[in-house]
Scaffold this motif. Structure first.
Motif, PDB file in Angstrom:
ATOM      1  N   UNK A  31       0.826  -1.214   0.000  1.00  0.00           N
ATOM      2  CA  UNK A  31       0.000   0.000   0.000  1.00  0.00           C
ATOM      3  C   UNK A  31       0.859   1.263   0.000  1.00  0.00           C
ATOM      4  N   UNK A  32       1.994   1.217   0.666  1.00  0.00           N
ATOM      5  CA  UNK A  32       2.918   2.350   0.558  1.00  0.00           C
ATOM      6  C   UNK A  32       3.356   2.533  -0.901  1.00  0.00           C
ATOM      7  N   UNK A  33       3.633   1.422  -1.568  1.00  0.00           N
ATOM      8  CA  UNK A  33       4.079   1.493  -2.965  1.00  0.00           C
ATOM      9  C   UNK A  33       3.009   2.125  -3.842  1.00  0.00           C
ATOM     10  N   UNK A  34       1.761   1.744  -3.580  1.00  0.00           N
ATOM     11  CA  UNK A  34       0.677   2.335  -4.374  1.00  0.00           C
ATOM     12  C   UNK A  34       0.574   3.840  -4.113  1.00  0.00           C
ATOM     13  N   UNK A  35       0.742   4.254  -2.868  1.00  0.00           N
ATOM     14  CA  UNK A  35       0.717   5.687  -2.555  1.00  0.00           C
ATOM     15  C   UNK A  35       1.773   6.438  -3.349  1.00  0.00           C
ATOM     16  N   UNK A  36       2.974   5.894  -3.370  1.00  0.00           N
ATOM     17  CA  UNK A  36       4.066   6.561  -4.101  1.00  0.00           C
ATOM     18  C   UNK A  36       3.735   6.632  -5.579  1.00  0.00           C
ATOM     19  N   UNK A  37       3.232   5.535  -6.135  1.00  0.00           N
ATOM     20  CA  UNK A  37       2.873   5.515  -7.556  1.00  0.00           C
ATOM     21  C   UNK A  37       1.825   6.581  -7.871  1.00  0.00           C
ATOM     22  N   UNK A  38       0.846   6.697  -6.975  1.00  0.00           N
ATOM     23  CA  UNK A  38      -0.191   7.719  -7.181  1.00  0.00           C
ATOM     24  C   UNK A  38       0.404   9.119  -7.155  1.00  0.00           C
ATOM     25  N   UNK A  39       1.249   9.384  -6.163  1.00  0.00           N
ATOM     26  CA  UNK A  39       1.836  10.714  -6.033  1.00  0.00           C
ATOM     27  C   UNK A  39       2.774  11.045  -7.184  1.00  0.00           C
ATOM     28  N   UNK A  40       3.331  10.024  -7.817  1.00  0.00           N
ATOM     29  CA  UNK A  40       4.186  10.243  -8.994  1.00  0.00           C
ATOM     30  C   UNK A  40       3.367  10.462 -10.257  1.00  0.00           C
ATOM     31  N   UNK A  41       2.041  10.311 -10.167  1.00  0.00           N
ATOM     32  CA  UNK A  41       1.188  10.530 -11.326  1.00  0.00           C
ATOM     33  C   UNK A  41       1.006   9.319 -12.211  1.00  0.00           C
ATOM     34  N   UNK A  42       1.340   8.137 -11.712  1.00  0.00           N
ATOM     35  CA  UNK A  42       1.139   6.928 -12.517  1.00  0.00           C
ATOM     36  C   UNK A  42      -0.349   6.659 -12.694  1.00  0.00           C
ATOM     37  N   UNK A  43      -0.685   5.944 -13.742  1.00  0.00           N
ATOM     38  CA  UNK A  43      -2.075   5.656 -14.059  1.00  0.00           C
ATOM     39  C   UNK A  43      -2.707   4.757 -13.000  1.00  0.00           C
ATOM     40  N   UNK A  44      -4.042   4.714 -13.004  1.00  0.00           N
ATOM     41  CA  UNK A  44      -4.756   3.822 -12.094  1.00  0.00           C
ATOM     42  C   UNK A  44      -4.338   2.372 -12.312  1.00  0.00           C
ATOM     43  N   UNK A  45      -4.160   2.008 -13.584  1.00  0.00           N
ATOM     44  CA  UNK A  45      -3.745   0.635 -13.883  1.00  0.00           C
ATOM     45  C   UNK A  45      -2.383   0.330 -13.275  1.00  0.00           C
ATOM     46  N   UNK A  46      -1.455   1.265 -13.389  1.00  0.00           N
ATOM     47  CA  UNK A  46      -0.123   1.050 -12.808  1.00  0.00           C
ATOM     48  C   UNK A  46      -0.184   1.008 -11.278  1.00  0.00           C
ATOM     49  N   UNK A  47      -1.062   1.821 -10.700  1.00  0.00           N
ATOM     50  CA  UNK A  47      -1.210   1.798  -9.250  1.00  0.00           C
ATOM     51  C   UNK A  47      -1.731   0.447  -8.773  1.00  0.00           C
ATOM     52  N   UNK A  48      -2.732  -0.088  -9.483  1.00  0.00           N
ATOM     53  CA  UNK A  48      -3.258  -1.411  -9.125  1.00  0.00           C
ATOM     54  C   UNK A  48      -2.201  -2.488  -9.353  1.00  0.00           C
ATOM     55  N   UNK A  49      -1.420  -2.325 -10.413  1.00  0.00           N
ATOM     56  CA  UNK A  49      -0.402  -3.325 -10.734  1.00  0.00           C
ATOM     57  C   UNK A  49       0.658  -3.398  -9.639  1.00  0.00           C
ATOM     58  N   UNK A  50       1.144  -2.253  -9.195  1.00  0.00           N
ATOM     59  CA  UNK A  50       2.204  -2.288  -8.180  1.00  0.00           C
ATOM     60  C   UNK A  50       1.644  -2.758  -6.841  1.00  0.00           C
ATOM     61  N   UNK A  51       0.381  -2.454  -6.546  1.00  0.00           N
ATOM     62  CA  UNK A  51      -0.234  -2.959  -5.324  1.00  0.00           C
ATOM     63  C   UNK A  51      -0.276  -4.480  -5.335  1.00  0.00           C
ATOM     64  N   UNK A  52      -0.591  -5.055  -6.508  1.00  0.00           N
ATOM     65  CA  UNK A  52      -0.679  -6.510  -6.620  1.00  0.00           C
ATOM     66  C   UNK A  52       0.690  -7.175  -6.690  1.00  0.00           C
ATOM     67  N   UNK A  53       1.657  -6.511  -7.328  1.00  0.00           N
ATOM     68  CA  UNK A  53       2.954  -7.143  -7.585  1.00  0.00           C
ATOM     69  C   UNK A  53       3.965  -6.938  -6.466  1.00  0.00           C
ATOM     70  N   UNK A  54       3.868  -5.843  -5.734  1.00  0.00           N
ATOM     71  CA  UNK A  54       4.858  -5.545  -4.693  1.00  0.00           C
ATOM     72  C   UNK A  54       5.004  -6.655  -3.647  1.00  0.00           C
ATOM     73  N   UNK A  55       3.915  -7.351  -3.246  1.00  0.00           N
ATOM     74  CA  UNK A  55       4.086  -8.410  -2.246  1.00  0.00           C
ATOM     75  C   UNK A  55       5.047  -9.515  -2.657  1.00  0.00           C
TER      76      UNK A  55
END
Length: 370
Positions: A188-212
């Motif tokens: 979830x921290x990774x998704x926060x960073x992705x969001x703040x960097x302006x990454x797309x919703x798809x990329x935010x969901x992807x990193x949330x799923x893949x980071x674990x």
């Protein structure tokens, strides 16, 4: 009229637009004789157009010559509006108006009715137009159904991929002194960073799923090293570092995008921005972005979590380490993005709390120990 002569299986919505009341009366009378037709008439083309744009009809019959707006202009507005872009349009013209017909065809007219109106011609052309409309709607319904089936199939595939990710992450968790809550927090921290960097919703969901999956390669590390409570020797640490490569090789061969993202993260989240990390010694933007993001999230949560070999750091101390590591260990942009969401970071930390038992205890239970 007999049911077999009805225009459609359901009552057709037909709009007639003509500024001459005599023409409207005649057309409405002739069409109303068809049991399945509900003609709606307008003597003002602007009102007729507004009705069509709000209530998509099955067929429009429009005169060419009208004040304020010609039939050709009206057709242009209908074709520019997606819901009415494919609605059949019959234009009423005189037989000798060849240029008008050409212009109407260019504007999108479907067919023509010749003045004076012939009942048989009106019936046949209207019936044909409604058959076309019915066929088009069936195709649209089928396309929508197929799209829904594709969405359901895609959702099922994604669910299976998510289950696989969870099981892989769970496998590593059972052999790692870190907890499942750590995996949730850092994802979830990774998704926060992705969001703040302006990454797309798809990329935010992807990193949330893949980071674990970042440490899934630890399943290949011997227990004597992985579960050692004290400091690792240089030789042991060299073995431990291999988990980045093991995780990459384990996940890379999959065609699933989330596992490919997991492979990239597993391979790159221990790289450092100044090039002093492992396993490849990449530097700066040569490190994949997902790896740079997860590096910040993973280190922060590892610092602020208690382990058998260390107490948890305070949030302030961990934040200071991130700031001091900008440009050396961490991508400064990723750290800045993380700190911009500081209030949400604390919410995530409170939401996902460590379970009382340790991963070592869970491993013992899994193996049947006391």
């Amino acid at each position: 009229m007999q049911a077999e002569h009805a225009f459609t299986e359901e009552r057709a919505r037909i709009v007639i637009i003509d500024d001459h009341s005599v023409n409207l009366t005649l057309l409405r009378y002739l069409l109303a004789r068809e049991a399945a037709c509900d003609p709606i008439v307008f003597d003002d083309p602007r009102e007729g157009l507004a009705h069509c744009l709000e209530h998509t009809p099955d067929l429009v019959i429009v005169d060419y010559m009208m004040p304020e707006m010609s039939g050709i202009e009206l057709i242009g507005h209908l074709r520019a509006h997606p819901p009415t872009s494919e609605v059949p349009v019959l234009m009423v013209t005189a037989n000798n108006e060849r240029e008008v017909r050409h212009a109407a065809l260019d504007a999108g007219a479907t067919d023509f009715l010749t003045k004076p109106i012939d009942n048989k011609e009106l019936s046949s052309r209207t019936r044909n137009m409604l058959k076309l409309r019915r066929a088009a709607r069936r195709e649209a319904d089928r396309a929508e159904w197929l799209s829904g089936e594709i969405r359901k199939a895609t959702a099922a595939i994604l669910a299976r991929e998510h289950e696989l990710v969870c099981r892989l992450s769970r496998a590593a968790e059972f052999r790692d002194p870190e907890t499942g809550a750590h995996i949730q927090r850092m994802a979830h921290y990774s998704r926060l960073i992705a969001r703040e960097l302006g990454l797309s919703e798809d990329d935010q969901h992807m990193i949330l799923a893949a980071a674990p999956m970042h440490d899934v390669g630890k399943i290949a590390i011997p227990d004597a090293i992985l579960l050692k409570p004290g400091r690792l020797s240089e030789e042991e640490f060299a073995v431990m570092k291999q988990h980045a490569r093991y995780g990459y090789e384990l996940l890379l061969a999959s065609d699933a995008p989330v596992l490919q993202a997991g492979a990239e993260i597993a391979h790159s989240h221990h790289e450092k921005f100044d090039g002093s990390g492992y396993p490849q010694g990449l530097a700066g933007e040569a490190i994949p972005l997902f790896g740079r993001i997860v590096a910040v999230a993973d280190v922060f949560d590892a610092l602020t979590s208690a382990r058998p070999y260390k107490p948890a750091w305070s949030l302030a101390d961990a934040r200071t380490l991130l700031e001091d590591g900008c440009g050396s260990h961490f991508d400064p942009a990723c750290v800045a993005a993380f700190l911009r969401a500081w209030d949400e970071v604390q919410v995530i930390r409170e939401r996902f709390q460590d379970a009382p038992e340790s991963a070592r205890d869970r491993l013992a239970l899994l193996l049947g120990g006391n």
